[in-house]
Enzyme design. Structure first.
Site, short mmCIF file in Angstrom:
data_model
loop_
_atom_site.label_atom_id
_atom_site.label_comp_id
_atom_site.label_asym_id
_atom_site.label_seq_id
_atom_site.Cartn_x
_atom_site.Cartn_y
_atom_site.Cartn_z
N LYS A 175 -11.11 -6.49 -38.80
CA LYS A 175 -10.03 -7.55 -38.25
C LYS A 175 -10.78 -8.64 -37.29
CE LYS A 175 -6.91 -9.11 -35.38
NZ LYS A 175 -7.10 -10.31 -34.84
N GLU A 250 -15.31 -2.50 -25.38
CA GLU A 250 -16.28 -3.45 -24.59
C GLU A 250 -15.30 -4.53 -23.86
OE1 GLU A 250 -19.17 -4.04 -22.69
OE2 GLU A 250 -19.50 -2.67 -24.32
N CYS A 284 -18.60 -12.32 -22.20
CA CYS A 284 -18.52 -11.14 -21.13
C CYS A 284 -19.59 -11.10 -20.19
CB CYS A 284 -18.30 -9.92 -21.74
SG CYS A 284 -18.65 -9.47 -23.49
N GLU A 385 -11.87 -11.99 -13.99
CA GLU A 385 -12.74 -12.53 -15.07
C GLU A 385 -11.95 -13.90 -15.62
OE1 GLU A 385 -13.02 -10.79 -19.28
OE2 GLU A 385 -15.09 -11.28 -19.00
C1 UN1 Z 1 -20.53 -11.01 -25.09
O1 UN1 Z 1 -20.46 -11.82 -24.14
O2 UN1 Z 1 -19.58 -10.55 -25.74
O3 UN1 Z 1 -26.24 -10.79 -24.07
C2 UN1 Z 1 -21.85 -10.53 -25.87
C3 UN1 Z 1 -25.68 -11.78 -24.21
C4 UN1 Z 1 -25.33 -11.92 -25.81
C5 UN1 Z 1 -24.13 -10.97 -26.19
C6 UN1 Z 1 -23.07 -11.34 -25.24
N1 UN1 Z 1 -26.60 -11.36 -26.38
O4 UN1 Z 1 -25.09 -12.71 -23.46
#
Ligand code: UN1
Length: 500
Positions: A175, A250, A284, A385
């Site tokens: 999804k 995550e 993230c 955030e």
């Molecule tokens: C994310 O921001 O959800 O390390 C993943 C990084 C990328 C992955 C980010 N390779 O910024």
């Protein structure tokens, strides 16, 4: 007339049972309608689960090296179509082409790593405490994996989850985020072309609160992997806890880049520009706090401001664009709301702070790269955030204080320190409470063959990527084989004492 895209259920591309669709528009130009995608519901999910159960029974018996061969072919197809996928990804989520090419590359890297894992999937063989007895562990598939992914890495994050899930012998119900259904559709086409049995992958488009929640709640989906907001992750976690499901979460980050006075300041400047404003701050791992030592605070900020003002906003398909749009209207409202909070908290807005407009920008969700100075540790802009191009600057006196400030937020994904002092660097590695620490590199840029994830409120202890993710998608089985021909009692007939 916009094209109607479909779900992939039970080996066919099919319309949703309810007959409803949603629009997928380009966030850099909302006049550009990419297509209509299904709004799925429980009836669609029931069909997908029934088919995935059949797929699982076959796939779990396929040798892991053969499963790996399918994934390797998927990697080859991603290589062949890299540029085309990058373009359609930029069109549907906005980040510049060099970044979407990187996103596809991360999927390719993940494919080849997973393919090779098909010839490892190591267990352990260890001595038994009894004579003529063998003891070993190995990895078994679990069942149907429910995979729920975000918009910011439309290909890479699905591959982080789906390739290891498949390699371990599970079937997948996928999804994707509503903002990026086109990339997900192409990814499923590639899996099928690579030779994945059609009932091993099911694609259901739609809203998180409908079909996403239905997947999480379905009793025949024992495995859930979710990347997204902390609020949604908490709800997913509650359901999975109640239903005893295996869950990988995550979620958010509030990642800091620390700059010590001895650092190479040019390097630190390049790092924060990329970390804070790359992907429009929608990672993230984005740098959302800049911790500056008081000795270099003013000069570093002057230079950072000058460089930030030079960033070019625009459509990511234009090679001159540095920063693309935010993903949608809700994101624009959220980021704008945080600027209001910053004003109320007394932060100084050094640049940006508003929607970017003028010319073609008016048709997209563009936001000016924003730097806030004088942000106080503990305030909302220091802790929450934002998921947009907003950087909070905090001043510190020494490394102890920088480490304390880094650690006093609820999240713990990535951190970064710029210094030439090896002692400071190693102290930072050991004392910063994050899943990943970078030395002389920005907070973004994790590589696919290392474990990825964070501590505290960022996750729930699992890692994606690298060797660790294979533990999540498989169950440990232990086997003891006693060929002594007699009853041997563990802990009692120790070391085969009964045999003399
Ligand atoms: C994310 O921001 O959800 O390390 C993943 C990084 C990328 C992955 C980010 N390779 O910024």
């Amino acid at each position: 007339m916009a094209k109607h895209f479909q779900n992939f259920i039970a080996g066919e591309w099919v319309a949703p049972a309810g007959g409803d669709y949603f629009e997928n528009r380009n966030p850099a130009d909302t006049d550009d309608l990419i297509g209509l995608f299904p709004l799925s519901g429980r009836a669609d999910l029931e069909r997908a689960v029934a088919s995935a159960k059949q797929g699982f029974e076959r796939w779990r018996r396929t040798p892991a090296p053969a499963r790996g061969d399918v994934i390797r072919r998927a990697g080859d197809l991603l290589v062949a179509r890299k540029d085309e996928i990058a373009r359609l990804m930029t069109r549907e989520m906005g980040k510049p082409l060099q970044e979407t090419r990187g996103d596809v590359q991360e999927g390719i890297d993940t494919a080849y790593y997973a393919a090779s894992e098909g010839r490892r999937l190591f267990g352990h063989t260890v001595p038994s405490e009894l004579r003529d007895k063998w003891a070993m562990s190995y990895r078994r598939p679990i069942g149907i994996a429910g995979i729920i992914t975000p918009f910011n890495f439309p290909l890479a994050i699905p591959t982080w989850k789906i390739f290891p899930a498949l390699l371990c012998g599970n079937a997948v119900i996928f999804k994707p985020a509503e903002d990026v259904p086109h990339t997900a559709t192409v990814f499923v086409e590639i899996l099928l072309e690579a030779g994945l049995p059609p009932d091993v992958i099911q694609l259901l488009h739609g809203r998180g609160e409908d079909i996403g929640a239905a997947i999480v709640e379905h009793p025949e989906i024992p495995l859930i992997s979710f990347t997204g907001s902390t609020a949604t992750g908490s709800r997913v976690g509650e359901t999975c806890g109640r239903m005893h499901k295996r869950l990988s979460l995550e979620m958010g980050g509030k990642n800091a880049q620390i700059v010590l006075p001895d650092a190479d300041l040019d390097l630190a400047l390049d790092g924060v520009l990329w970390g804070a404003f790359g992907t429009t701050g929608q990672r993230c791992t984005a740098t959302s706090r800049l911790l500056l030592h008081e000795d270099i605070h003013d000069q570093f900020l002057d230079r950072l401001l000058a460089r930030t003002r030079e960033l070019r906003l625009g459509n990511g398909l234009d090679p001159d664009t540095d920063v693309g749009p935010l993903i949608n209207e809700a994101a624009l409202e959220k980021v704008t709301g945080y600027i209001e909070v910053a004003r109320q908290e007394g932060d100084e807005i050094l640049c940006g702070g508003a929607r970017a407009t003028g010319g073609a920008l008016d048709r997209g969700y563009f936001f000016q790269p924003t730097i806030l100075d004088g942000v106080r540790p503990g305030s909302r802009l220091a802790c929450e955030e934002v998921f947009g191009p907003v950087l909070s600057v905090i001043r510190f006196k020494d490394l102890d204080e920088a480490i304390r400030i880094n650690n006093e937020v609820a999240y713990g994904l990535s951190s970064s320190i710029y210094t030439k002092d090896v002692r400071a660097a190693f102290r930072a590695i050991n004392e910063l409470d994050n899943g990943i620490t970078y030395v002389n590199a920005p907070t973004i840029g994790a590589e696919a063959h290392l474990p990825f994830g964070g501590v505290k409120q960022t996750g729930n202890g699992h890692r994606e990527g690298g060797w660790e993710v294979y533990d999540f998608y498989s169950e440990t089985k232990v086997a003891y084989i006693d060929y002594s021909g007699k009853l041997q009692r563990a802990q009692i007939d120790t070391y085969g004492a009964a045999q003399g």
